[in-house]
Design a protein around this motif. Sequence first.
Motif, PDB file in Angstrom:
ATOM      1  N   GLU A  32      11.824 -14.721  12.682  1.00  0.00           N
ATOM      2  CA  GLU A  32      11.031 -15.725  11.736  1.00  0.00           C
ATOM      3  C   GLU A  32      12.055 -16.368  10.550  1.00  0.00           C
ATOM      4  OE1 GLU A  32       7.735 -13.485  10.235  1.00  0.00           O
ATOM      5  OE2 GLU A  32       6.823 -13.100  12.439  1.00  0.00           O
ATOM      6  N   GLU A  33      13.178 -15.846  10.368  1.00  0.00           N
ATOM      7  CA  GLU A  33      14.008 -16.211   9.216  1.00  0.00           C
ATOM      8  C   GLU A  33      14.405 -17.546   9.482  1.00  0.00           C
ATOM      9  OE1 GLU A  33      14.032 -14.753   6.465  1.00  0.00           O
ATOM     10  OE2 GLU A  33      13.352 -12.931   7.295  1.00  0.00           O
ATOM     11  N   ALA A  34      14.596 -18.595   8.459  1.00  0.00           N
ATOM     12  CA  ALA A  34      14.969 -19.798   8.350  1.00  0.00           C
ATOM     13  C   ALA A  34      16.418 -19.797   9.196  1.00  0.00           C
ATOM     14  CB  ALA A  34      14.995 -20.589   7.128  1.00  0.00           C
ATOM     15  N   PRO A  35      16.803 -21.209   9.834  1.00  0.00           N
ATOM     16  CA  PRO A  35      17.996 -21.271  10.362  1.00  0.00           C
ATOM     17  C   PRO A  35      19.001 -21.014   9.339  1.00  0.00           C
ATOM     18  CG  PRO A  35      16.354 -22.938  11.269  1.00  0.00           C
ATOM     19  CD  PRO A  35      15.800 -22.126  10.096  1.00  0.00           C
ATOM     20  N   GLY A  36      20.156 -20.265   9.661  1.00  0.00           N
ATOM     21  CA  GLY A  36      21.191 -19.970   8.728  1.00  0.00           C
ATOM     22  C   GLY A  36      21.081 -19.070   7.674  1.00  0.00           C
ATOM     23  N   THR A  37      19.695 -18.366   8.076  1.00  0.00           N
ATOM     24  CA  THR A  37      19.470 -17.265   6.835  1.00  0.00           C
ATOM     25  C   THR A  37      19.743 -15.798   7.937  1.00  0.00           C
ATOM     26  OG1 THR A  37      17.859 -18.487   5.812  1.00  0.00           O
ATOM     27  CG2 THR A  37      17.757 -16.202   5.496  1.00  0.00           C
TER      28      THR A  37
END
Length: 267
Positions: A32-37
């Motif tokens: 569920e984390e944002a891309p790049g996170t």
Amino acid sequence: MSKAHMKRKAMLPSTLLLAAPLLLAAVPALAEEAPGTIISIIGGLAPDDLLNIRATASAGGKVAARLPNGAAVRNFGCNVIKGHPWCKVEDTQDAHIVGWAPARYLSPNNPAPAPDDGTVPTTGDSTAAPAETPPPDIATRLGGSEPGDPPSAADIGRTAMQDAYGLAFAAAANADAPAPDAGIPCARHVGQPMTRCEISVAHTGGESAVTVTWPDGGSRIITFHDGQPSGSDSPDEFRFTREGTLNMIRVGVSERFEITDALALGY
């Protein structure tokens, strides 16, 4: 086939259905984390120390929060600032805690560049474009009824007077405020939030002695040798960690000090 065996076979599907939500809940929600996170874990601190999460990527930045070893943070990316890598992070337990932390205390590290200050990627799907700030209407600012009408001398005079009063009140409100570099952050007792202590510094060759005076009286002398904190005038245990050019010093179980190299060594 025995009745007991048939009963066990009949109960098996319902048991799996009950266990499925528990198994899914145990899987980390990394997808569920944002891309790049990525999720980083804080480590490398002294057993009783806390990591400063700062409002800006600087050892002198305002402390937004303090997190312990083992705390999980969202790592949005890292930048090298003045020779030191800093990462933009957010506490996974409290989304209001957002700031910068030294990369060396975060594992794993995030090779992606950090977003600009004030911007944090969101995990949701947001496609709305940011609202644009309209250009200032100078005529309205000076009291004109129409944007095309030139302001009169009375309008300009009235606005200038309002601005002068505003600046005067702002100056009066800040007159008693301490200078940004007045004193150092300090705490004397267990559980006490950081306050500010007055200091004086004496330099002798390559050594410095920083005398810290508590707001409620008494003092502590912190010595520096070869550019590093080296001890105090207390018999209690002395230890420290560093964030860039900031020394986070502990004496005993309760006393805490934050002293920059520039302040202690006269850079």
